[in-house]
Scaffold this active site. Structure first.
Site, PDB file in Angstrom:
ATOM      1  N   GLY A   1       0.793  -1.219   0.000  1.00  0.00           N
ATOM      2  CA  GLY A   1       0.000   0.000   0.000  1.00  0.00           C
ATOM      3  C   GLY A   1       0.827   1.272   0.000  1.00  0.00           C
ATOM      4  O   GLY A   1       0.294   2.369   0.168  1.00  0.00           O
TER       5      GLY A   1
ATOM      6  N   HIS B   1       0.064   1.718 -12.421  1.00  0.00           N
ATOM      7  CA  HIS B   1       0.273   2.929 -11.618  1.00  0.00           C
ATOM      8  C   HIS B   1      -0.257   4.166 -12.351  1.00  0.00           C
ATOM      9  O   HIS B   1      -0.910   5.014 -11.749  1.00  0.00           O
ATOM     10  CB  HIS B   1       1.760   3.105 -11.294  1.00  0.00           C
ATOM     11  CG  HIS B   1       2.223   2.329 -10.111  1.00  0.00           C
ATOM     12  ND1 HIS B   1       2.633   2.937  -8.956  1.00  0.00           N
ATOM     13  CD2 HIS B   1       2.331   0.998  -9.901  1.00  0.00           C
ATOM     14  CE1 HIS B   1       2.977   2.010  -8.083  1.00  0.00           C
ATOM     15  NE2 HIS B   1       2.811   0.822  -8.635  1.00  0.00           N
TER      16      HIS B   1
END
Length: 174
Positions: free
Chosen positions: A14, A50
């Protein structure tokens, strides 16, 4: 927001999601300084994942080797997110660069930055001792780099299973 933040943790812990939230918090815009190189399809897919998570509020800079230059170029405006220091270290080591000198330059540059910067890095030393010399050198170098940057940063977070734990500043007497 603290002026400089280091976020560390294991793979898929995370780190990047937390870093993105922190970088956007002050102004709603941020600069993403990417250190990754897409040398194969799997890495290209990771980079695409991403990028897909981020929206138009992000401006991108690619800095696989010249991270100090990218920080200097982008200073004075929106917060910056550097993702990630361990890939930057990999690029330096495999490129035959003096990673220690570059790490020193980074730490020195960090103290002079005006705009906030969030760094993402991997915690790589918690496993077994690697079987080959290069892997052991990388593990040790990553540990030293992380310690140097953590000492220079205002705050450090450790991400575990999607939960951040703030480890700097803290209340212990040491």
């Amino acid at each position: 927001m603290e002026k400089s933040i280091l976020i560390t943790g294991g793979a898929r812990s995370g780190k990047s999601t937390l870093a993105e939230r922190l970088a956007l918090k002050p102004t709603g815009r941020a600069i993403y300084i990417a250190t990754a190189e897409a040398f194969d399809d799997e890495m290209a897919a990771r980079i695409a994942e991403h990028q897909a998570r981020r929206g138009p509020e992000w401006r991108n800079l690619h800095a696989p080797l010249d991270l100090v230059g990218a920080l200097a170029q982008s200073d004075g405006g929106d917060p910056r997110l550097v993702d990630c220091l361990t890939l930057w270290l990999t690029n330096l080591m495999l490129g035959g660069q003096d990673w220690r000198a570059e790490a020193d330059r980074l730490v020195t540059t960090l103290s002079a930055q005006e705009a906030p910067v969030v760094f993402v890095t991997n915690e790589v030393g918690a496993g077994i001792v690697p079987e080959n010399r290069l892997a052991r050198e990388f593990r040790d170098a990553a540990g030293w780099l992380n310690q140097s940057v953590a000492q220079a940063c205002d705050a450090v977070y450790l991400c575990v299973a999607g939960y951040p734990v703030k480890v700097k500043p803290n209340d212990h007497p040491l």
